[in-house]
Design a protein around this motif. Structure first.
Motif, mmCIF file in Angstrom:
data_model
loop_
_atom_site.group_PDB
_atom_site.id
_atom_site.type_symbol
_atom_site.label_atom_id
_atom_site.label_comp_id
_atom_site.label_asym_id
_atom_site.label_seq_id
_atom_site.Cartn_x
_atom_site.Cartn_y
_atom_site.Cartn_z
ATOM 1 N N LYS A 158 0.580 -1.071 -0.109
ATOM 2 C CA LYS A 158 -0.141 0.040 0.162
ATOM 3 C C LYS A 158 1.071 1.397 0.022
ATOM 4 O O LYS A 158 1.932 1.173 0.474
ATOM 5 C CB LYS A 158 -0.840 0.035 1.328
ATOM 6 C CG LYS A 158 -2.008 -1.020 1.342
ATOM 7 C CD LYS A 158 -2.576 -1.029 2.596
ATOM 8 C CE LYS A 158 -3.571 -2.061 3.001
ATOM 9 N NZ LYS A 158 -4.214 -2.048 4.065
ATOM 10 N N ALA A 173 0.799 5.873 -0.834
ATOM 11 C CA ALA A 173 0.216 7.091 -1.262
ATOM 12 C C ALA A 173 0.879 8.004 -2.251
ATOM 13 O O ALA A 173 2.262 8.081 -2.137
ATOM 14 C CB ALA A 173 -0.088 7.781 -0.019
ATOM 15 N N ASP A 214 -4.629 -1.487 -7.709
ATOM 16 C CA ASP A 214 -5.861 -1.311 -7.225
ATOM 17 C C ASP A 214 -6.781 -2.455 -7.805
ATOM 18 O O ASP A 214 -7.976 -2.129 -8.112
ATOM 19 C CB ASP A 214 -6.323 0.231 -7.524
ATOM 20 C CG ASP A 214 -5.306 1.177 -6.994
ATOM 21 O OD1 ASP A 214 -4.919 0.979 -5.987
ATOM 22 O OD2 ASP A 214 -5.372 2.377 -7.502
ATOM 23 N N ARG A 231 -4.271 6.975 -1.950
ATOM 24 C CA ARG A 231 -3.977 5.438 -1.580
ATOM 25 C C ARG A 231 -4.084 4.452 -2.838
ATOM 26 O O ARG A 231 -4.952 4.523 -3.443
ATOM 27 C CB ARG A 231 -4.690 4.912 -0.430
ATOM 28 C CG ARG A 231 -4.615 5.906 0.931
ATOM 29 C CD ARG A 231 -3.621 5.791 1.775
ATOM 30 N NE ARG A 231 -3.228 4.442 2.157
ATOM 31 C CZ ARG A 231 -1.953 3.903 2.335
ATOM 32 N NH1 ARG A 231 -1.067 4.923 2.736
ATOM 33 N NH2 ARG A 231 -2.008 2.704 3.022
ATOM 34 N N HIS A 232 -3.163 3.731 -2.964
ATOM 35 C CA HIS A 232 -3.228 2.578 -3.989
ATOM 36 C C HIS A 232 -2.580 1.313 -3.254
ATOM 37 O O HIS A 232 -1.755 1.301 -2.458
ATOM 38 C CB HIS A 232 -2.292 2.895 -5.248
ATOM 39 C CG HIS A 232 -2.832 4.319 -5.717
ATOM 40 N ND1 HIS A 232 -4.104 4.155 -6.719
ATOM 41 C CD2 HIS A 232 -2.532 5.675 -5.672
ATOM 42 C CE1 HIS A 232 -4.137 5.442 -7.171
ATOM 43 N NE2 HIS A 232 -3.265 6.380 -6.509
#
Length: 182
Positions: free
Chosen positions: A85, A87, A114, A146-147
């Motif tokens: 994760k 950003a 994603d 976020r990704h």
């Protein structure tokens, strides 16, 4: 008061601290702090193994190999994935790449962003399982925020890469289109 009474009635004579758990929680960190990673260029996000989620398949064998100065993830089986994760600071095209070693000519990786399959990438032979090199996977349009990036094996070989970390950095190149929903 009812909750306090309920807890006071719990029998805790069998609740003891397992000595192995105490040791595991108080043991020193098994690898050097992330400061041991190279200092990234400005605006580059290094995605270290410390921040990764290992997602082994049902019969997978994905594992962190600790016996190196900088640990790596190895022992992949088809279906194993690693995820991070992160950003993105702003909207724009970002390059995603891997610091990896590989001793085969035909390894192929899948990359999901994603939940979308974003790329299928032929990986170079670095001529050794400990000969780590940087390899860009592609350039992708990312929105600020976020990704989640996932990397997994896309070929049917018994061996796959050793992976030290991944990176995300701004790119002036054109974006690579996402392939399809996962």
């Amino acid at each position: 008061d009812a909750i306090k009474l309920a807890f006071s009635r719990l029998d805790s004579t069998n609740s003891t601290v397992h000595p192995g758990m105490r040791e595991a929680l108080s043991a020193p960190v098994r690898w050097a702090p992330d400061a041991s990673l190279p200092k990234p260029a400005p605006d580059t996000i290094l995605l270290s193994l410390r921040e990764a989620y290992l997602l082994p398949a049902e019969k997978g064998s994905l594992a962190v190999e600790w016996d190196h100065d900088l640990p790596n993830v190895g022992s992949w089986k088809k279906g194993d994935r690693i995820a991070w994760k992160f950003a993105a600071a702003g909207n724009g095209v970002c390059e995603i790449g891997l610091r990896m070693a590989n001793d085969m000519d035909s390894n192929v990786a899948q990359v999901w962003i994603d939940g979308l399959r974003a790329a299928t990438a032929q990986l170079p032979n670095t001529h050794g399982w400990q000969n780590f090199q940087d390899h860009p996977i592609g350039n992708f349009m990312l929105a600020e925020g976020r990704h989640v990036i996932e990397v997994g094996q896309a070929d049917d070989h018994d061996r796959f890469i050793n992976l030290q970390y991944a990176w995300v950095r701004p790119s002036a190149a054109a974006a690579t289109a996402c392939a399809e929903d996962e």
